[in-house]
Design an enzyme around this catalytic site. Structure first.
Site, mmCIF file in Angstrom:
data_model
loop_
_atom_site.group_PDB
_atom_site.id
_atom_site.type_symbol
_atom_site.label_atom_id
_atom_site.label_comp_id
_atom_site.label_asym_id
_atom_site.label_seq_id
_atom_site.Cartn_x
_atom_site.Cartn_y
_atom_site.Cartn_z
ATOM 1 N N GLU A 113 0.985 -40.657 -1.307
ATOM 2 C CA GLU A 113 -0.452 -40.933 -1.423
ATOM 3 C C GLU A 113 -1.231 -39.627 -1.342
ATOM 4 O O GLU A 113 -2.155 -39.371 -2.100
ATOM 5 C CB GLU A 113 -0.909 -41.865 -0.293
ATOM 6 C CG GLU A 113 -0.356 -43.274 -0.425
ATOM 7 C CD GLU A 113 -0.663 -44.146 0.786
ATOM 8 O OE1 GLU A 113 -0.999 -45.312 0.592
ATOM 9 O OE2 GLU A 113 -0.559 -43.646 1.926
ATOM 10 N N TYR A 114 -0.793 -38.794 -0.411
ATOM 11 C CA TYR A 114 -1.422 -37.493 -0.234
ATOM 12 C C TYR A 114 -1.252 -36.637 -1.497
ATOM 13 O O TYR A 114 -2.211 -36.047 -2.010
ATOM 14 C CB TYR A 114 -0.792 -36.809 0.988
ATOM 15 C CG TYR A 114 -1.296 -35.413 1.249
ATOM 16 C CD1 TYR A 114 -0.548 -34.311 0.865
ATOM 17 C CD2 TYR A 114 -2.512 -35.200 1.886
ATOM 18 C CE1 TYR A 114 -1.011 -33.037 1.096
ATOM 19 C CE2 TYR A 114 -2.978 -33.933 2.127
ATOM 20 C CZ TYR A 114 -2.231 -32.854 1.726
ATOM 21 O OH TYR A 114 -2.692 -31.590 1.954
ATOM 22 N N GLU A 125 -29.920 -13.686 32.607
ATOM 23 C CA GLU A 125 -29.264 -14.768 31.859
ATOM 24 C C GLU A 125 -27.855 -14.977 32.380
ATOM 25 O O GLU A 125 -27.202 -14.021 32.766
ATOM 26 C CB GLU A 125 -29.115 -14.387 30.367
ATOM 27 C CG GLU A 125 -30.378 -13.894 29.718
ATOM 28 C CD GLU A 125 -30.133 -13.330 28.309
ATOM 29 O OE1 GLU A 125 -28.948 -13.167 27.921
ATOM 30 O OE2 GLU A 125 -31.127 -13.063 27.631
ATOM 31 N N LYS A 159 -23.964 -15.100 32.110
ATOM 32 C CA LYS A 159 -23.047 -14.420 31.185
ATOM 33 C C LYS A 159 -21.970 -15.426 30.782
ATOM 34 O O LYS A 159 -21.114 -15.793 31.579
ATOM 35 C CB LYS A 159 -22.417 -13.197 31.864
ATOM 36 C CG LYS A 159 -21.542 -12.382 30.932
ATOM 37 C CD LYS A 159 -21.119 -11.081 31.595
ATOM 38 C CE LYS A 159 -20.366 -10.162 30.665
ATOM 39 N NZ LYS A 159 -19.152 -10.747 30.117
ATOM 40 N N ASP A 204 -18.782 -17.101 29.259
ATOM 41 C CA ASP A 204 -17.416 -16.610 29.042
ATOM 42 C C ASP A 204 -16.850 -17.233 27.763
ATOM 43 O O ASP A 204 -16.177 -18.255 27.793
ATOM 44 C CB ASP A 204 -16.540 -16.996 30.238
ATOM 45 C CG ASP A 204 -15.266 -16.182 30.275
ATOM 46 O OD1 ASP A 204 -15.118 -15.251 29.449
ATOM 47 O OD2 ASP A 204 -14.415 -16.473 31.130
ATOM 48 N N ARG A 208 -17.066 -10.328 16.749
ATOM 49 C CA ARG A 208 -17.459 -8.995 17.197
ATOM 50 C C ARG A 208 -16.454 -7.951 16.735
ATOM 51 O O ARG A 208 -16.819 -6.847 16.354
ATOM 52 C CB ARG A 208 -17.538 -9.004 18.722
ATOM 53 C CG ARG A 208 -17.870 -7.662 19.315
ATOM 54 C CD ARG A 208 -18.126 -7.811 20.799
ATOM 55 N NE ARG A 208 -18.487 -6.534 21.373
ATOM 56 C CZ ARG A 208 -17.616 -5.654 21.837
ATOM 57 N NH1 ARG A 208 -16.336 -5.899 21.767
ATOM 58 N NH2 ARG A 208 -18.021 -4.509 22.339
ATOM 59 N N TYR A 255 -28.426 -15.073 22.363
ATOM 60 C CA TYR A 255 -28.995 -14.205 23.401
ATOM 61 C C TYR A 255 -29.274 -12.783 22.937
ATOM 62 O O TYR A 255 -29.706 -11.956 23.733
ATOM 63 C CB TYR A 255 -28.091 -14.180 24.643
ATOM 64 C CG TYR A 255 -26.648 -13.764 24.373
ATOM 65 C CD1 TYR A 255 -26.352 -12.492 23.914
ATOM 66 C CD2 TYR A 255 -25.598 -14.652 24.599
ATOM 67 C CE1 TYR A 255 -25.038 -12.115 23.664
ATOM 68 C CE2 TYR A 255 -24.283 -14.286 24.358
ATOM 69 C CZ TYR A 255 -24.007 -13.008 23.881
ATOM 70 O OH TYR A 255 -22.723 -12.639 23.643
ATOM 71 N N LYS A 294 -21.083 -9.073 37.562
ATOM 72 C CA LYS A 294 -19.923 -9.976 37.480
ATOM 73 C C LYS A 294 -19.673 -10.694 38.804
ATOM 74 O O LYS A 294 -19.813 -10.108 39.874
ATOM 75 C CB LYS A 294 -18.664 -9.170 37.112
ATOM 76 C CG LYS A 294 -18.721 -8.508 35.740
ATOM 77 C CD LYS A 294 -18.556 -9.493 34.616
ATOM 78 C CE LYS A 294 -17.256 -9.416 33.864
ATOM 79 N NZ LYS A 294 -16.670 -8.189 33.506
ATOM 80 N N CYS A 304 17.413 -30.789 32.708
ATOM 81 C CA CYS A 304 16.169 -31.480 33.027
ATOM 82 C C CYS A 304 16.289 -32.117 34.411
ATOM 83 O O CYS A 304 17.239 -32.862 34.667
ATOM 84 C CB CYS A 304 15.894 -32.531 31.970
ATOM 85 S SG CYS A 304 14.548 -33.628 32.403
ATOM 86 N N CYS A 344 16.410 -36.226 34.022
ATOM 87 C CA CYS A 344 17.467 -37.051 33.429
ATOM 88 C C CYS A 344 18.814 -36.343 33.397
ATOM 89 O O CYS A 344 19.813 -36.957 33.056
ATOM 90 C CB CYS A 344 17.083 -37.469 32.019
ATOM 91 S SG CYS A 344 17.018 -36.104 30.864
ATOM 92 N N CYS A 401 13.583 -30.433 27.540
ATOM 93 C CA CYS A 401 14.654 -31.386 27.794
ATOM 94 C C CYS A 401 15.111 -31.950 26.446
ATOM 95 O O CYS A 401 14.290 -32.292 25.609
ATOM 96 C CB CYS A 401 14.105 -32.508 28.668
ATOM 97 S SG CYS A 401 15.174 -33.945 28.683
ATOM 98 N N CYS A 452 15.194 -39.647 28.742
ATOM 99 C CA CYS A 452 14.535 -38.949 29.851
ATOM 100 C C CYS A 452 13.348 -39.758 30.372
ATOM 101 O O CYS A 452 12.427 -40.077 29.634
ATOM 102 C CB CYS A 452 14.060 -37.586 29.384
ATOM 103 S SG CYS A 452 13.227 -36.675 30.668
HETATM 104 S S1 IVH Z 1 -25.915 -9.144 25.715
HETATM 105 C C1 IVH Z 1 -26.110 -5.112 23.701
HETATM 106 N N1 IVH Z 1 -26.027 -11.459 26.950
HETATM 107 O O1 IVH Z 1 -20.608 -10.282 27.371
HETATM 108 C C2 IVH Z 1 -25.929 -6.299 24.560
HETATM 109 N N2 IVH Z 1 -23.900 -10.596 26.378
HETATM 110 O O2 IVH Z 1 -19.543 -7.781 28.429
HETATM 111 C C3 IVH Z 1 -25.056 -7.303 23.952
HETATM 112 N N3 IVH Z 1 -22.056 -12.106 26.941
HETATM 113 O O3 IVH Z 1 -19.853 -8.807 24.284
HETATM 114 C C4 IVH Z 1 -24.597 -8.344 24.870
HETATM 115 N N4 IVH Z 1 -23.272 -13.723 27.781
HETATM 116 O O4 IVH Z 1 -19.727 -11.347 24.485
HETATM 117 C C5 IVH Z 1 -25.233 -10.515 26.414
HETATM 118 N N5 IVH Z 1 -26.313 -13.521 27.984
HETATM 119 C C6 IVH Z 1 -25.504 -12.589 27.447
HETATM 120 C C7 IVH Z 1 -24.113 -12.725 27.416
HETATM 121 C C8 IVH Z 1 -23.338 -11.706 26.870
HETATM 122 C C9 IVH Z 1 -22.046 -13.321 27.501
HETATM 123 C C10 IVH Z 1 -20.820 -11.372 26.540
HETATM 124 C C11 IVH Z 1 -20.851 -10.828 25.126
HETATM 125 C C12 IVH Z 1 -20.653 -9.334 25.290
HETATM 126 C C13 IVH Z 1 -20.009 -9.234 26.632
HETATM 127 C C14 IVH Z 1 -20.250 -7.893 27.253
#
Ligand code: IVH
Length: 718
Positions: free
Chosen positions: A45-46, A126, A128, A130, A149, A236, A324, A418, A421, A436, A442
């Site tokens: 069919e695919y 702001e 940060k 992750d 990036r 941001y 941080k 395992c 089992c 396993c 199992c």
């Molecule tokens: S500003 C020139 N704002 O953190 C400034 N970065 O350690 C550009 N990140 O590469 C970054 N939250 O991936 C900015 N509120 C925030 C952020 C932020 C996370 C990350 C970003 C950056 C890295 C730098």
């Protein structure tokens, strides 16, 4: 379903619509196949969909879509992303780890600008995020380019993937002619857990944390996978911007919001180092409730003129810094190393820790991932270790404190069997995990395996859903596939399980609707009927084609297609088993086109394990395995013929009818054309029947068809 129009008869407008539909349907099928490991379409069919797509594209080359399935081979990565040079570099941030660092950051700015200690300075603070930073370029309000990036100077073109994010507007009003919005792509905790659950169920990759999951989802060559992963984006920062809509950072973020971007709701304006630090503390307390991972906060000078004056040191701006959070770590002792077995048979080592509080959370387990990870960190039982908890993620062992290691300690030996089992474990070449091999026996895997066993493209037993299988397992009635066919010997227990399941369903309904079910659920006529239906559904599957049986076994890497290939090659189970018992098992398997080394190894491992073979013997004693004829068997009256099934068939499902016809070398088409040799018309056949008459195609009913093919598909008991 309506019969699709012949490609030759499509108007341009119809072709356009049809290509759009095919792109969607094929992308869905790819995702089901590659991502979910749960194909919903038969291979033919695919293939037909893809062929139709190609035929329409050949007729209307101008209509080929940017997301055409013909540009993609399944969802397998086949090429790399194109490189993109950033017109304005994407920089990183300097770090602050303590209150003093933050004061120093403010002091440095004052000194650089020649400001008095008491002069006002405005910042934006702001969270940060992750995740992964990305840059989105808009020209005349249209999203034209999205990039990672990369090294800051050059990233990768992930436009198609970023397009699938709800937080990325495809078109914006009132924006400057050129606008590059930058920010973070991330995955929420909820979406992360849901993704890992789906991955686990499909035997796919489990991601260690939301950031990895976001990265893995964003760097997919197939955007439909990205689309299914619920990524988000916070704006941001920016790169190239034509007419600036504001002269402060805060004003820019407000403009982004007006353009339709998501801006983090926690952002605040602050006027001193003390206010920045207070913000840091407040966010730290809220951290666990945000629903996504952050690893600190970012402070930025608000005034864009001041930002320009402050400029950059090396690769980070002087006007911003990242404060941080300290990693949440603590010291404790490894009391044991347990091996857990997942539903897919993966053996995962887990360190059992002396319970300890890490940043407010009690921790007593830490994942050790796999054998290599234990060896790399040299973790041993009784070791004192540093444990780290980041965000919502499972705690990790950072390192061993070797000075505290007891004198009599010995390296951990990863088990070769395992623990559930006793079957042998296998570690494939190039893989980090041990698995396993006792797929059929199992206890850690059995429920999952049984659910697969009875599923639609395997034994296709209606009425044996996930919950029912689980209940039978709990009562000790289902421990292996053969037990399914012995359920009829335990009618009282079967009834009890069906009753229990009905009670559970009614409790669920009560919870949902808030209404109490008045009538108590009893062992009544309805339960009898359900039991009859279930046992009849099981009896109906005592005859099973070899390919379905092979797929049902749940051998690692063996999907529906590979099972078919194996069945066609070996024809009967006896021949297959003889080959698997020989010393040329692997070469017999790799001789089949479409079966590679890895799959061959997995198949051989399965048959090598005596417990699997014994379970197979018990199963085969219960069922009749149909040999699979060689394709296009010349003896078959339908070999090489194009057959169309229409109307509702009574003796077999449509899928079964197609599979049988194909096994006899017929080609099954979904629409009638001049080339059609035979139309098998069930009850209520409509337009296809009329078309067949129009083209003078032979038409027969279901019984005539069965008569015609009877004897060509004789079941042989293996
Ligand atoms: S500003 C020139 N704002 O953190 C400034 N970065 O350690 C550009 N990140 O590469 C970054 N939250 O991936 C900015 N509120 C925030 C952020 C932020 C996370 C990350 C970003 C950056 C890295 C730098």
């Amino acid at each position: 379903m309506k019969t699709p129009k012949l490609v030759a008869e499509l108007t341009e407008a119809e072709a356009k619509g049809e290509l759009a539909r095919l792109a969607r349907v094929i992308a869905d099928a790819d995702a089901q196949y590659y991502r979910d490991d749960a194909p919903k379409l038969f291979d033919f069919e695919y293939d037909d969909l893809r062929k139709r797509n190609a035929a329409i594209e050949a007729r209307f080359p101008d209509l080929v879509r940017a997301d055409s399935p013909s540009h993609r081979v399944g969802a397998k990565p086949s090429e790399k992303f194109a490189k993109v040079a950033h017109r304005i570099a994407m920089l990183s941030l300097d770090n602050a780890f303590s209150d003093e660092d933050v004061e120093e950051f403010c002091g440095r700015i004052r000194r650089f600008l020649g400001l008095a200690d008491d002069a006002q300075l405005a910042f934006v603070a702001e969270p940060k995020i992750d995740g992964l930073s990305a840059s989105l370029r808009y020209e005349d309000g249209v999203f034209v380019l999205g990039a990672t990036r990369g090294d800051g100077v050059e990233g990768e073109d992930i436009t198609a993937n970023l397009r699938t994010l709800k937080d990325v507007p495809l078109r914006i009003d009132g924006a400057p002619q050129v606008l590059e919005v930058r920010g973070e792509v991330y995955m929420s905790h909820a979406d992360f857990s849901a993704l890992n659950e789906r991955q686990q169920a499909a035997g796919g990759k489990i991601f260690a944390n939301p950031r990895n999951a976001a990265a893995g989802s964003l760097r997919q060559l197939d955007p439909s996978i990205t689309a299914s992963r619920s990524l988000r984006f916070f704006a941001y920062a920016w790169g190239e911007v034509g007419d600036m809509p504001a002269d402060t950072h805060w004003g820019m973020l407000q403009a982004f919001k007006r353009y339709g971007f998501s801006v983090n709701p926690e952002i605040r304006r602050c006027r001193s180092a003390a206010e920045l630090i207070a913000f840091f503390r407040a966010i730290g307390e809220k951290r666990a409730l945000l629903g996504y991972d952050i690893d600190g906060v970012v402070y930025k000078i608000d005034d864009l003129d001041l930002q320009r004056r402050l400029g950059f040191i090396a690769r980070s701006p002087r006007w911003a810094t990242a404060h941080k959070f300290p990693a949440e770590q603590a010291e404790t002792v490894v009391e044991a190393i347990d091996i857990q077995v997942g539903r897919t048979g993966k053996l995962t080592p887990v360190a059992k820790l002396r319970e300890i509080n890490v940043g407010g959370v009690f921790v007593s387990n830490a994942t050790l991932h796999n054998e290599d990870e234990i060896a790399r960190k040299d973790v041993r039982i009784k070791d004192t270790v540093v444990v780290q908890r980041a965000g919502d993620v499972i705690p990790q062992i950072v390192r061993v404190i070797f000075e505290k290691r007891p004198a009599n300690s010995v390296p951990f030996v990863f088990p070769r069997v395992c623990p559930f089992c006793g079957c042998h474990a296998v570690r494939e070449e190039g893989e980090v995990d041990w698995r396993c091999s006792g797929g059929l026996v199992c206890s850690a895997q059995i429920v999952e395996r049984l659910i697969h066993f009875v599923s639609r493209y395997c034994f296709d037993i209606e009425g044996l859903g996930e919950n029912i299988v689980g209940l039978f397992y709990k009562r000790g009635l289902l421990k292996e596939p053969a037990d399914i066919f012995r359920l009829k010997d335990h009618p009282d227990e079967v009834k009890a399980v069906l009753l229990e399941e009905r009670k559970r369903q009614s409790r669920e309904r009560e919870k949902k609707t808030g209404r109490k079910v008045k009538q108590p659920i009893r062992d009544d006529k309805r339960t009898f009927k359900e039991m009859d239906n279930l046992l009849a559904a099981i009896e109906a599957r005592r005859i099973i084609p070899l390919d379905r049986l092979l797929f049902a076994l749940g051998i690692r890497h063996v999907g529906e297609t590979s099972a078919k290939l194996m069945a066609r090659q070996f024809h009967s189970l006896a021949v297959l088993e003889a080959s698997m018992a020989s010393d040329h098992a692997i070469s017999d398997l790799t001789a089949i086109e479409g079966i590679g080394e890895t799959m061959a190894e997995a198949i051989s491992e399965f048959f090598v394990e005596p417990r699997n073979r014994e379970a197979m013997d018990r199963l085969v004693a219960q069922v009749t395995v149909l040999d699979v004829a060689a394709p296009a068997a010349s003896s078959s009256p339908v070999a090489g013929k194009i057959v169309v099934f229409t109307g509702s068939l009574e003796k077999m499902t449509r899928a079964e009818a197609k599979a049988r016809a194909e096994a006899l070398g017929a080609k099954v088409a979904s629409s009638v054309s001049r080339k059609t040799d035979l139309v098998v018309a069930g009850a209520g056949a409509g337009s296809k029947l009329a078309e067949a008459k129009q083209y003078g195609v032979t038409v027969m009913d279901e019984d005539a068809w069965l008569k015609l093919i009877d004897g060509d598909f004789a079941g042989t008991s293996s």
